[in-house]
Enzyme design. Structure first.
Site, PDB file in Angstrom:
ATOM      1  N   ARG A   1       0.843  -1.201   0.000  1.00 39.56           N
ATOM      2  CA  ARG A   1       0.000   0.000   0.000  1.00 39.56           C
ATOM      3  C   ARG A   1       0.878   1.251   0.000  1.00 39.56           C
ATOM      4  O   ARG A   1       1.031   1.913  -1.024  1.00 39.56           O
ATOM      5  CB  ARG A   1      -0.942  -0.019   1.213  1.00 39.56           C
ATOM      6  CG  ARG A   1      -2.087   1.001   1.131  1.00 39.56           C
ATOM      7  CD  ARG A   1      -1.707   2.412   1.509  1.00 39.56           C
ATOM      8  NE  ARG A   1      -1.234   2.547   2.883  1.00 39.56           N
ATOM      9  CZ  ARG A   1      -0.756   3.688   3.377  1.00 39.56           C
ATOM     10  NH1 ARG A   1      -0.672   4.776   2.611  1.00 39.56           N
ATOM     11  NH2 ARG A   1      -0.332   3.749   4.635  1.00 39.56           N
TER      12      ARG A   1
ATOM     13  N   HIS B   1      -6.472  -0.489   3.837  1.00 36.40           N
ATOM     14  CA  HIS B   1      -6.332   0.940   4.130  1.00 36.40           C
ATOM     15  C   HIS B   1      -7.473   1.693   3.457  1.00 36.40           C
ATOM     16  O   HIS B   1      -7.621   1.659   2.232  1.00 36.40           O
ATOM     17  CB  HIS B   1      -4.976   1.416   3.591  1.00 36.40           C
ATOM     18  CG  HIS B   1      -4.626   2.810   3.947  1.00 36.40           C
ATOM     19  ND1 HIS B   1      -4.717   3.859   3.063  1.00 36.40           N
ATOM     20  CD2 HIS B   1      -4.145   3.337   5.100  1.00 36.40           C
ATOM     21  CE1 HIS B   1      -4.305   4.971   3.642  1.00 36.40           C
ATOM     22  NE2 HIS B   1      -3.959   4.695   4.878  1.00 36.40           N
TER      23      HIS B   1
ATOM     24  N   ARG C   1      -8.975  -0.286  12.889  1.00 35.38           N
ATOM     25  CA  ARG C   1      -7.999   0.677  13.372  1.00 35.38           C
ATOM     26  C   ARG C   1      -8.401   2.035  12.832  1.00 35.38           C
ATOM     27  O   ARG C   1      -8.678   2.178  11.641  1.00 35.38           O
ATOM     28  CB  ARG C   1      -6.601   0.346  12.860  1.00 35.38           C
ATOM     29  CG  ARG C   1      -5.536   1.365  13.339  1.00 35.38           C
ATOM     30  CD  ARG C   1      -4.513   1.680  12.252  1.00 35.38           C
ATOM     31  NE  ARG C   1      -5.074   2.412  11.128  1.00 35.38           N
ATOM     32  CZ  ARG C   1      -4.408   2.628   9.990  1.00 35.38           C
ATOM     33  NH1 ARG C   1      -3.204   2.152   9.811  1.00 35.38           N
ATOM     34  NH2 ARG C   1      -4.989   3.316   9.009  1.00 35.38           N
TER      35      ARG C   1
ATOM     36  N   THR D   1       2.882  11.924   9.359  1.00 32.33           N
ATOM     37  CA  THR D   1       2.588  11.933   7.932  1.00 32.33           C
ATOM     38  C   THR D   1       3.603  12.711   7.116  1.00 32.33           C
ATOM     39  O   THR D   1       3.881  12.356   5.963  1.00 32.33           O
ATOM     40  CB  THR D   1       1.177  12.494   7.708  1.00 32.33           C
ATOM     41  OG1 THR D   1       0.254  11.691   8.459  1.00 32.33           O
ATOM     42  CG2 THR D   1       0.781  12.482   6.252  1.00 32.33           C
TER      43      THR D   1
ATOM     44  N   HIS E   1       7.094   8.632   8.671  1.00 33.24           N
ATOM     45  CA  HIS E   1       7.731   9.013   7.417  1.00 33.24           C
ATOM     46  C   HIS E   1       9.152   9.510   7.675  1.00 33.24           C
ATOM     47  O   HIS E   1       9.490   9.946   8.775  1.00 33.24           O
ATOM     48  CB  HIS E   1       6.893  10.065   6.693  1.00 33.24           C
ATOM     49  CG  HIS E   1       5.779   9.449   5.899  1.00 33.24           C
ATOM     50  ND1 HIS E   1       5.870   9.212   4.548  1.00 33.24           N
ATOM     51  CD2 HIS E   1       4.563   8.981   6.295  1.00 33.24           C
ATOM     52  CE1 HIS E   1       4.752   8.632   4.132  1.00 33.24           C
ATOM     53  NE2 HIS E   1       3.942   8.477   5.179  1.00 33.24           N
TER      54      HIS E   1
ATOM     55  N   HIS F   1      40.651  -1.070  10.676  1.00 30.44           N
ATOM     56  CA  HIS F   1      39.433  -1.856  10.847  1.00 30.44           C
ATOM     57  C   HIS F   1      39.680  -3.324  10.523  1.00 30.44           C
ATOM     58  O   HIS F   1      39.314  -4.224  11.279  1.00 30.44           O
ATOM     59  CB  HIS F   1      38.323  -1.316   9.924  1.00 30.44           C
ATOM     60  CG  HIS F   1      37.743  -0.019  10.381  1.00 30.44           C
ATOM     61  ND1 HIS F   1      36.392   0.203  10.453  1.00 30.44           N
ATOM     62  CD2 HIS F   1      38.323   1.135  10.772  1.00 30.44           C
ATOM     63  CE1 HIS F   1      36.164   1.438  10.876  1.00 30.44           C
ATOM     64  NE2 HIS F   1      37.317   2.023  11.063  1.00 30.44           N
TER      65      HIS F   1
END
Length: 386
Positions: free
Chosen positions: A19, A79, A139, A173, A203, A297
């Site tokens: 979605r 959704h 929901r 959002t 987001h 490293h």
């Protein structure tokens, strides 16, 4: 790193690749690919799959029916806008889990919904009530929750809970939230609705989605939204691999519930379908996620991998790589490389000659595997001829 306290809550991962992921500008999944991805995500062990509303396109209802008939272990959630027609379409397709949403921030109220507070309240009450009257799990998500005042947020959630919603959603959002604001908001919602399941959708517009998702869970959310590679609207949301990497270091018992060894193939497949490589900085699954270049490293990793690795690559079915085609390459890495190349331990002169040759040859470019082998073979031949 110490393990973080999350009480006795078991995390539920809600994958929304089918979605939210299809809202990524370069993504498009055919019906067959959607089925393929649903099965792959189910194999990883995600708890729920979120799919689009059957109202989004002529074929969406048919595709929803196909997903519902796969017999997945993951629950399928649809959704939906708070529109009776959308809800009716989902129910007629056989859906029994509906993820309803409605914008609650002033920005969305003015520029998207263009509805009064009383009209928004009516829509929430009617939509949740309609879904619950059909026996569906509901929901309700307050879109743009982190630009919504507490009073406005609680008014929407009060209405949803009174109408029968079982879970409340807090989406960031536009990606404006910080871990601190996420934690504060989730705690406030948890205090007001102690019996409700709480879901966070973060987001990544400001690069905080994984950190915000962890903050939400630690503050009381039990459900976190993810997509494969984090694909989604604009720059996407929390990535499945990224969140599991983070969880593995602070709450490994939660991460181990999922088949992390399947993540590299899953990420690679979604990248292929989206017409891009796996991002170079994708945790766990990027091409060089477990590649060590610098001499300091490599030397330490050859002695003890944990010196520069917090997660063992075997957790995701991968192996570490000691790179030797760089001017940064050290003698210890070259010695290990020569042992593999020659089938025996190299002596000090061979290591010195090969290291010097690699550094000289890689001043202007990084050497690939074939070029490195050629440079080393030539150096060793010269050494033996001298």
């Amino acid at each position: 790193m110490r393990r973080l306290d999350h009480g006795d809550r078991q995390l539920r991962l809600i994958d929304t690749t089918l979605r939210e992921g299809e809202q990524f500008a370069d993504a498009h999944f055919s019906a067959a690919e959607r089925v393929e991805l649903a099965r792959a995500l189910d194999a990883v062990g995600v708890d729920e799959l979120e799919v689009p509303s059957p109202a989004v396109s002529p074929r969406a209802a048919e595709e929803l029916g196909e997903i519902l008939q796969l017999g997945l272990s993951a629950r399928v959630r649809v959704h939906l806008r708070c529109h009776p027609a959308d809800i009716a379409l989902a129910l007629s397709a056989g859906a029994d889990g509906l993820n309803l949403f409605l914008g609650t921030s002033p920005e969305l109220a003015q520029h998207s919904l263009r509805q009064s507070a009383s009209e928004r309240t009516r829509r929430i009450r009617e939509a949740v009530g309609l879904a619950r009257s059909a026996g569906a799990f509901v929901r309700f998500s307050a879109e743009d929750a982190f630009r919504t005042s507490r009073s406005r947020l609680f008014a929407a959630f009060d209405t949803a809970v009174e109408a029968g919603a079982s879970r409340l959603g807090l989406p960031d959002t536009v990606g404006c939230a910080t871990p601190a604001t996420v934690s504060s908001t989730v705690r406030a919602v948890r205090r007001r609705y102690p019996g409700q399941s709480l879901e966070f959708h973060g987001h990544n517009d400001t690069g905080c989605s994984v950190a915000n998702s962890l903050a939400a869970w630690l503050a009381g959310a039990d459900c976190l939204d993810v997509t494969v590679l984090g694909i989604g609207e604009r720059v996407g949301i929390t990535s499945l691999s990224g969140l599991l990497a983070r969880l593995y270091t602070v709450a490994p018992e939660q991460a181990r519930r999922y088949r992390m060894e399947l993540l590299p193939a899953l990420d690679a497949r979604v990248a292929e379908l989206s017409g891009m490589p796996v991002p170079f900085n994708q945790p766990l699954t990027a091409a060089h996620a477990f590649t060590h270049v610098a001499g300091v490293h490599s030397n330490a990793v050859l002695r003890s991998p944990s010196a520069y690795e917090w997660i063992d690559p075997a957790v995701v079915g991968r192996a570490r790589v000691i790179a030797v085609g760089s001017r940064l390459t050290g003698r210890h890495a070259v010695a290990g490389y020569l042992e593999t190349l020659l089938g025996r331990a190299a002596d000090a002169h061979e290591v010195e000659a090969a290291t010097r040759a690699i550094k000289e040859a890689s001043e202007d470019r990084r050497l690939d595997r074939a070029a490195t082998a050629g440079v080393v073979t030539t150096a060793l031949h010269s050494l033996r001829s001298s």
